[in-house]
Design a protein around this motif. Structure first.
Motif, PDB file in Angstrom:
ATOM      1  N   PRO A 128      30.444 110.112  33.015  1.00  0.00           N
ATOM      2  CA  PRO A 128      30.428 109.702  34.427  1.00  0.00           C
ATOM      3  C   PRO A 128      30.267 108.193  34.602  1.00  0.00           C
ATOM      4  O   PRO A 128      30.930 107.574  35.440  1.00  0.00           O
ATOM      5  N   ALA A 129      29.399 107.587  33.805  1.00  0.00           N
ATOM      6  CA  ALA A 129      29.179 106.147  33.911  1.00  0.00           C
ATOM      7  C   ALA A 129      30.429 105.372  33.513  1.00  0.00           C
ATOM      8  O   ALA A 129      30.764 104.344  34.120  1.00  0.00           O
ATOM      9  N   THR A 131      33.516 106.413  33.832  1.00  0.00           N
ATOM     10  CA  THR A 131      34.473 106.570  34.928  1.00  0.00           C
ATOM     11  C   THR A 131      34.139 105.625  36.076  1.00  0.00           C
ATOM     12  O   THR A 131      35.032 105.051  36.703  1.00  0.00           O
ATOM     13  N   GLN A 132      32.871 105.453  36.326  1.00  0.00           N
ATOM     14  CA  GLN A 132      32.416 104.493  37.341  1.00  0.00           C
ATOM     15  C   GLN A 132      32.875 103.085  36.972  1.00  0.00           C
ATOM     16  O   GLN A 132      33.354 102.329  37.824  1.00  0.00           O
ATOM     17  N   THR A 133      32.744 102.736  35.709  1.00  0.00           N
ATOM     18  CA  THR A 133      33.149 101.418  35.242  1.00  0.00           C
ATOM     19  C   THR A 133      34.650 101.210  35.414  1.00  0.00           C
ATOM     20  O   THR A 133      35.106 100.110  35.779  1.00  0.00           O
ATOM     21  N   GLU A 134      35.439 102.255  35.171  1.00  0.00           N
ATOM     22  CA  GLU A 134      36.890 102.147  35.305  1.00  0.00           C
ATOM     23  C   GLU A 134      37.301 101.830  36.739  1.00  0.00           C
ATOM     24  O   GLU A 134      38.273 101.107  36.972  1.00  0.00           O
ATOM     25  N   LEU A 135      36.584 102.372  37.703  1.00  0.00           N
ATOM     26  CA  LEU A 135      36.878 102.051  39.112  1.00  0.00           C
ATOM     27  C   LEU A 135      36.680 100.566  39.364  1.00  0.00           C
ATOM     28  O   LEU A 135      37.486  99.919  40.045  1.00  0.00           O
ATOM     29  N   LEU A 136      35.627 100.001  38.806  1.00  0.00           N
ATOM     30  CA  LEU A 136      35.356  98.578  38.982  1.00  0.00           C
ATOM     31  C   LEU A 136      36.424  97.720  38.314  1.00  0.00           C
ATOM     32  O   LEU A 136      36.709  96.611  38.760  1.00  0.00           O
ATOM     33  N   GLY A 222      27.431 109.150  42.426  1.00  0.00           N
ATOM     34  CA  GLY A 222      26.937 109.552  41.114  1.00  0.00           C
ATOM     35  C   GLY A 222      25.507 110.051  41.192  1.00  0.00           C
ATOM     36  O   GLY A 222      24.687 109.500  41.938  1.00  0.00           O
ATOM     37  N   VAL A 223      25.209 111.105  40.438  1.00  0.00           N
ATOM     38  CA  VAL A 223      23.857 111.667  40.431  1.00  0.00           C
ATOM     39  C   VAL A 223      23.318 111.691  39.013  1.00  0.00           C
ATOM     40  O   VAL A 223      24.065 111.849  38.042  1.00  0.00           O
TER      41      VAL A 223
END
Length: 264
Positions: A128-129, A131-136, A222-223
């Motif tokens: 998940p983290a 994937t979050q980085t890829e958005l950035l 994100g949780v």
């Protein structure tokens, strides 16, 4: 819900063949028993029993040995498909909803039906983290609410901001403020702030989830579990979720304290 309705639902859904028969008649139109047997690759007796039961319930009609859906049968199979889609969506959201504080935040879960949910993989608990980085990596404008932070993502954002690709405003928790103003994080944030393309604010309290809004379109939520490990990341573009996200972000932004270059 009336007992007769429950009985009809149970009758249909406890047999895959019954569902497939109705779907076949809906998708391809009228058919004989033989055609239905061949299409579904099932026995004569199974098809015959199902069709008889459908006729008794008024779901199909038989004209000259050809079976077709009745208006009632059409509604039944369409409702069944919608129900199946709802169940599938609910099950995909379960890892996210388990950790999201729904009792505190009025997020419309019905608006999440088209959301993508990313969970930790067997070999990478931080999927998940990442994937979050890829958005950035792809964003041009970003607003974010951070209850935690990682060095890898901070380095990526540093490169995106200092190269002029990204503009960002983030609200961080008090614990994140302590992290980013020391150690390896501090020089990264100092350089980002000096560009004028990053604004950092400290929230009054600890946000219970990560929230990212990229380019005014994509929303990520994100949780984490009680030990701070990422459990699920939800990504969605639904307008209702976007409006909710903007409102939730503004609540934390209001009263947050801006951090200056000197803090780093």
């Amino acid at each position: 819900m009336e007992q007769a309705t429950i009985d009809s639902i149970s009758f249909l859904t406890r047999s895959e063949t019954r569902v497939r028969l109705l779907e076949r008649l809906r998708e391809e139109g009228p058919a004989t028993q033989r055609e239905l047997r061949d299409d579904l690759d099932t026995s004569r007796s199974t098809v015959a029993r199902a069709l008889t039961a459908f006729q008794d319930r008024g779901w199909v009609r038989n004209t000259e040995d050809t079976y077709r859906l009745s208006p009632v049968g059409q509604q039944v199979i369409e409702a069944t498909r919608r129900f199946a889609e709802t169940v599938e969506a609910a099950e995909s959201l379960a890892p996210f909803l388990r950790w999201f504080p729904t009792e505190q935040f009025d997020l419309d879960t019905a608006a999440l039906s088209a959301a993508t949910v990313v969970t930790p993989s067997e070999g990478d608990p931080y999927t998940p983290a990442r994937t979050q980085t890829e958005l950035l990596r792809e964003a041009k404008r970003f607003r974010g609410l951070f209850p935690s932070i990682d060095l890898e993502g901070s380095k990526l954002v540093h490169d995106q901001i200092t190269s002029g690709v990204l503009e960002a405003e983030i609200v961080v928790s008090p614990s994140v403020e302590e992290t980013i103003t020391a150690g390896e994080f501090a020089p990264l944030f100092r350089e980002k702030l000096e560009t004028g393309r990053l604004t950092v604010l400290e929230a009054n309290d600890e946000p219970p989830f990560y929230l990212g809004i990229a380019d005014g379109e994509i929303v990520q939520i994100g949780v984490e579990d009680d030990e701070g490990f990422p459990r699920a990341l939800l990504e969605v573009t639904d307008e209702r979720v976007r409006e909710w996200a903007e409102s939730a972000y503004e609540e934390y932004l209001e009263g947050a304290t801006p951090l200056t270059v000197e803090a780093f």
